[in-house]
Design an enzyme around this catalytic site. Structure first.
Site, mmCIF file in Angstrom:
data_model
loop_
_atom_site.group_PDB
_atom_site.id
_atom_site.type_symbol
_atom_site.label_atom_id
_atom_site.label_comp_id
_atom_site.label_asym_id
_atom_site.label_seq_id
_atom_site.Cartn_x
_atom_site.Cartn_y
_atom_site.Cartn_z
ATOM 1 N N HIS A 118 54.159 25.587 37.054
ATOM 2 C CA HIS A 118 54.574 24.457 37.722
ATOM 3 C C HIS A 118 54.878 24.132 39.074
ATOM 4 C CE1 HIS A 118 56.617 20.687 38.154
ATOM 5 N NE2 HIS A 118 57.050 20.375 36.546
ATOM 6 N N ASP A 195 60.946 30.856 36.895
ATOM 7 C CA ASP A 195 61.677 29.533 36.474
ATOM 8 C C ASP A 195 61.885 29.538 34.754
ATOM 9 O OD1 ASP A 195 61.359 26.764 35.768
ATOM 10 O OD2 ASP A 195 59.369 27.005 36.693
ATOM 11 N N GLN A 198 60.895 25.936 31.544
ATOM 12 C CA GLN A 198 61.221 25.139 30.046
ATOM 13 C C GLN A 198 61.624 26.620 28.504
ATOM 14 O OE1 GLN A 198 59.261 23.547 28.343
ATOM 15 N NE2 GLN A 198 58.960 21.988 30.500
ATOM 16 N N LYS A 221 66.344 20.221 30.246
ATOM 17 C CA LYS A 221 66.398 20.452 28.992
ATOM 18 C C LYS A 221 66.331 21.132 28.283
ATOM 19 C CE LYS A 221 62.188 20.992 32.315
ATOM 20 N NZ LYS A 221 60.959 19.514 31.752
ATOM 21 N N CYS A 357 51.923 18.441 36.469
ATOM 22 C CA CYS A 357 52.820 19.002 37.354
ATOM 23 C C CYS A 357 52.236 20.629 37.311
ATOM 24 C CB CYS A 357 54.245 18.848 36.995
ATOM 25 S SG CYS A 357 54.703 17.283 37.253
#
Length: 399
Positions: A118, A195, A198, A221, A357
């Site tokens: 991302h 990261d 997600q 999220k 993105c």
């Protein structure tokens, strides 16, 4: 502990409408318990924390730090002070880039960034590399969109200082082998930055088990409020980091010539934090403990797999998401993704389309854009069936 999807779904007031929400990878819907916790803060106890000594402020500070402890427990961090509140995963990664990389790396050092990232896990590294003269090394995807450990091993040199990678791709749902990447990074005296934006909602990462150096994710999220992010870092690495922002409560003493920083994690939390969001997130973390999240994820995966099988029967659709992913991402070789998204929206179905993105990744996949339906345990068979029917209607109109 069993998992009842209907009971779980009933917690979300937004799902009382007739529309179908399949855009949870952008942001998850919010349960009533979080809405109530945030509302109570604004209605009855809008105090600040770590400052005033009256009873309301002290009680709020205790809850504020309880949320930090619950977050540490969620990802198995060794110490609550290893958890830093930020505005989101984006700011958390920027904090590592500017607070750690900018002070610890020198010109010609190398940062390996995977091609499936991302923008939030690419742009901060491009910026800091330009600032210090470091070099960004692209870890390219394979033909199937995956990341190869063998390819990674060909990229590492004695100058590699950081390897940064997503826990789960927001485009295909691919989950790289974080344990092996971490092992390789440390074998080469590099740190690993993950990261988790997600991945956190589907599989919270055990940062001690996988020996993760930095881990970033967003509350929104994970059913939580917007405007709140989390950075986990190993204590000794956080101690090495420079303060990125200055202001109230990030210091011990200040004069007109100098200042001394506060202890971890407060040296990174300048100014009044997003107290309402942290209180709401605390309610989320306690609420999640009442569900069997493993069974919830299994339910979601089964729903996606069944829907994917139907999608693959459509000749106008090419599925690009990986097997056993909560994301259902696809393209059409003959129909523009915007046209499909518009017609789905007109049938009250919320999905995401475009470059997500992740422009370099989309370019590597050799497509202009994608359509992504992202599922959560609050989705049901009706949602899946409506997606398939609406998509078929859209194709019939557009082709």
């Amino acid at each position: 502990m069993n998992f009842d999807s209907q009971t779980f779904r009933a917690q979300f007031p937004a799902l009382q409408a007739e529309s179908v929400y399949l855009d949870s990878a952008s942001t998850a819907l919010k349960p009533q318990i979080m809405i109530d916790a945030t509302s109570r803060y604004y209605q009855y106890n809008t105090s600040t924390i770590l400052r005033s000594k009256h009873s309301q402020a002290l009680a709020l500070t205790e809850q504020f730090e309880h949320a930090r402890a619950l977050t540490a427990k969620l990802i198995h961090a060794q110490h609550p002070q290893d958890i830093v509140w930020t505005k989101g995963a984006t700011e958390a990664i920027n904090l590592v880039a500017q607070g750690y990389a900018r002070s610890q790396l020198v010109a010609a050092d190398e940062i390996i960034v995977s091609e499936q990232e991302h923008h939030s896990n690419l742009i901060p590294w491009l910026q800091v590399a330009k600032q210090i003269g470091a070099k960004i090394i692209k870890w390219p995807i394979e033909n199937d969109g995956s990341l190869s450990i063998e390819r990674l091993l060909t990229l590492i040199t004695s100058k590699t200082r950081i390897i940064t990678v997503t826990q789960m791709s927001n485009v295909t749902g691919f989950m790289p082998d974080i344990a092996e990447i971490s092992h390789i990074a440390h074998q080469h005296n590099a740190v690993i930055v993950v990261d988790g934006a997600q991945g956190i909602v589907h599989q919270p990462l055990d940062v001690q088990k996988y020996d993760i150096d930095f881990y970033a994710f967003s509350a929104h999220k994970l059913y939580g409020p917007t405007g709140l992010g989390i950075l986990y870092g190993k204590s000794h690495l956080l101690t090495q980091m420079d303060c990125w922002q200055g202001g109230g409560k990030m210091l011990k003493n200040a004069t007109f010539s100098n200042f001394s920083v506060a202890d971890l994690p407060y040296k990174f939390e300048a100014g009044t934090p997003n107290i309402a969001a942290i209180i709401g997130f605390c309610a989320i973390l306690e609420w999640l403990n009442t569900f069997n999240l493993t069974l919830a994820e299994h339910y979601t995966q089964q729903l996606v797999n069944e829907t994917k099988a139907k999608l693959e029967l459509m000749t106008e659709i090419t599925v690009i998401s990986v097997e056993n992913s909560p994301l259902l991402t696809f393209t059409s070789p003959t129909i523009h993704h915007d046209d499909i998204a518009i017609l789905l929206s007109q049938q009250d179905i919320a999905i995401r389309n475009g470059e997500l993105c992740a422009q370099p990744f989309i370019e590597a996949l050799q497509c202009q854009g994608v359509i992504r339906a992202s599922f959560m345990p609050y989705n049901n068979q009706h949602d899946a069936d409506k997606l398939i029917n609406a998509l078929q209607n859209a194709i019939d109109i557009l082709k």
